[in-house]
Design a protein around this motif. Sequence first.
Motif, PDB file in Angstrom:
ATOM      1  N   ALA A  74      -8.276  33.492  -2.957  1.00  0.00           N
ATOM      2  CA  ALA A  74      -7.697  34.362  -3.989  1.00  0.00           C
ATOM      3  C   ALA A  74      -6.445  35.058  -3.462  1.00  0.00           C
ATOM      4  O   ALA A  74      -5.424  35.135  -4.159  1.00  0.00           O
ATOM      5  CB  ALA A  74      -8.726  35.379  -4.456  1.00  0.00           C
ATOM      6  N   TYR A  75      -6.495  35.544  -2.239  1.00  0.00           N
ATOM      7  CA  TYR A  75      -5.336  36.228  -1.666  1.00  0.00           C
ATOM      8  C   TYR A  75      -4.165  35.268  -1.480  1.00  0.00           C
ATOM      9  O   TYR A  75      -3.023  35.590  -1.796  1.00  0.00           O
ATOM     10  CB  TYR A  75      -5.691  36.895  -0.336  1.00  0.00           C
ATOM     11  N   CYS A  76      -4.453  34.078  -1.001  1.00  0.00           N
ATOM     12  CA  CYS A  76      -3.405  33.070  -0.816  1.00  0.00           C
ATOM     13  C   CYS A  76      -2.785  32.693  -2.154  1.00  0.00           C
ATOM     14  O   CYS A  76      -1.556  32.581  -2.265  1.00  0.00           O
ATOM     15  CB  CYS A  76      -3.981  31.840  -0.122  1.00  0.00           C
ATOM     16  N   ALA A  77      -3.611  32.513  -3.176  1.00  0.00           N
ATOM     17  CA  ALA A  77      -3.101  32.163  -4.504  1.00  0.00           C
ATOM     18  C   ALA A  77      -2.211  33.276  -5.045  1.00  0.00           C
ATOM     19  O   ALA A  77      -1.136  33.018  -5.601  1.00  0.00           O
ATOM     20  CB  ALA A  77      -4.260  31.891  -5.462  1.00  0.00           C
ATOM     21  N   LEU A  78      -2.644  34.518  -4.888  1.00  0.00           N
ATOM     22  CA  LEU A  78      -1.844  35.647  -5.346  1.00  0.00           C
ATOM     23  C   LEU A  78      -0.540  35.733  -4.557  1.00  0.00           C
ATOM     24  O   LEU A  78       0.530  35.989  -5.129  1.00  0.00           O
ATOM     25  CB  LEU A  78      -2.638  36.948  -5.205  1.00  0.00           C
ATOM     26  N   ASN A  79      -0.592  35.499  -3.271  1.00  0.00           N
ATOM     27  CA  ASN A  79       0.608  35.513  -2.442  1.00  0.00           C
ATOM     28  C   ASN A  79       1.618  34.467  -2.925  1.00  0.00           C
ATOM     29  O   ASN A  79       2.802  34.766  -3.103  1.00  0.00           O
ATOM     30  CB  ASN A  79       0.238  35.268  -0.974  1.00  0.00           C
ATOM     31  N   ARG A  80       1.154  33.251  -3.153  1.00  0.00           N
ATOM     32  CA  ARG A  80       2.055  32.184  -3.621  1.00  0.00           C
ATOM     33  C   ARG A  80       2.631  32.517  -4.994  1.00  0.00           C
ATOM     34  O   ARG A  80       3.797  32.260  -5.270  1.00  0.00           O
ATOM     35  CB  ARG A  80       1.324  30.845  -3.646  1.00  0.00           C
ATOM     36  N   LEU A  81       1.808  33.084  -5.863  1.00  0.00           N
ATOM     37  CA  LEU A  81       2.251  33.470  -7.196  1.00  0.00           C
ATOM     38  C   LEU A  81       3.335  34.543  -7.125  1.00  0.00           C
ATOM     39  O   LEU A  81       4.379  34.446  -7.774  1.00  0.00           O
ATOM     40  CB  LEU A  81       1.056  33.982  -8.005  1.00  0.00           C
ATOM     41  N   MET A  82       3.104  35.565  -6.326  1.00  0.00           N
ATOM     42  CA  MET A  82       4.050  36.672  -6.226  1.00  0.00           C
ATOM     43  C   MET A  82       5.376  36.228  -5.603  1.00  0.00           C
ATOM     44  O   MET A  82       6.436  36.747  -5.963  1.00  0.00           O
ATOM     45  CB  MET A  82       3.446  37.830  -5.425  1.00  0.00           C
ATOM     46  N   LEU A  83       5.336  35.257  -4.705  1.00  0.00           N
ATOM     47  CA  LEU A  83       6.576  34.754  -4.100  1.00  0.00           C
ATOM     48  C   LEU A  83       7.433  33.986  -5.101  1.00  0.00           C
ATOM     49  O   LEU A  83       8.629  33.814  -4.894  1.00  0.00           O
ATOM     50  CB  LEU A  83       6.253  33.870  -2.890  1.00  0.00           C
ATOM     51  N   ASP A  84       6.826  33.549  -6.204  1.00  0.00           N
ATOM     52  CA  ASP A  84       7.549  32.803  -7.244  1.00  0.00           C
ATOM     53  C   ASP A  84       7.683  33.637  -8.524  1.00  0.00           C
ATOM     54  O   ASP A  84       7.905  33.106  -9.604  1.00  0.00           O
ATOM     55  CB  ASP A  84       6.798  31.491  -7.533  1.00  0.00           C
TER      56      ASP A  84
END
Length: 89
Positions: free
Chosen positions: A31-41
């Motif tokens: 979940a944290y990794c997915a949120l990180n990738r989302l926020m970077l885009d």
Amino acid sequence: MPILKIHLEHAEYDAVERFASSLKVKPEALAYCALNRLMLDARNPVLRTEIAHTWEGHHRNLPLWSDSAGGPHGYEGKPDEQPAPSKYL
């Protein structure tokens, strides 16, 4: 520390848990990794539209990455479909 909760259907959580287990991490790490990738885009206008559409439809349909929940078969006379693991994992 603030807390962010996400409510998942069993078919969604089972897929997340299985994927996390295969990576030897907790589901929270995914979940944290997915949120990180989302926020970077976050500046991507297509992503912004996708977020709105995904959220709007999440109570009616399971995402493609989740396990199937099973249910009535689309053709009359066929047996009901059984739950099945995600084809994406």
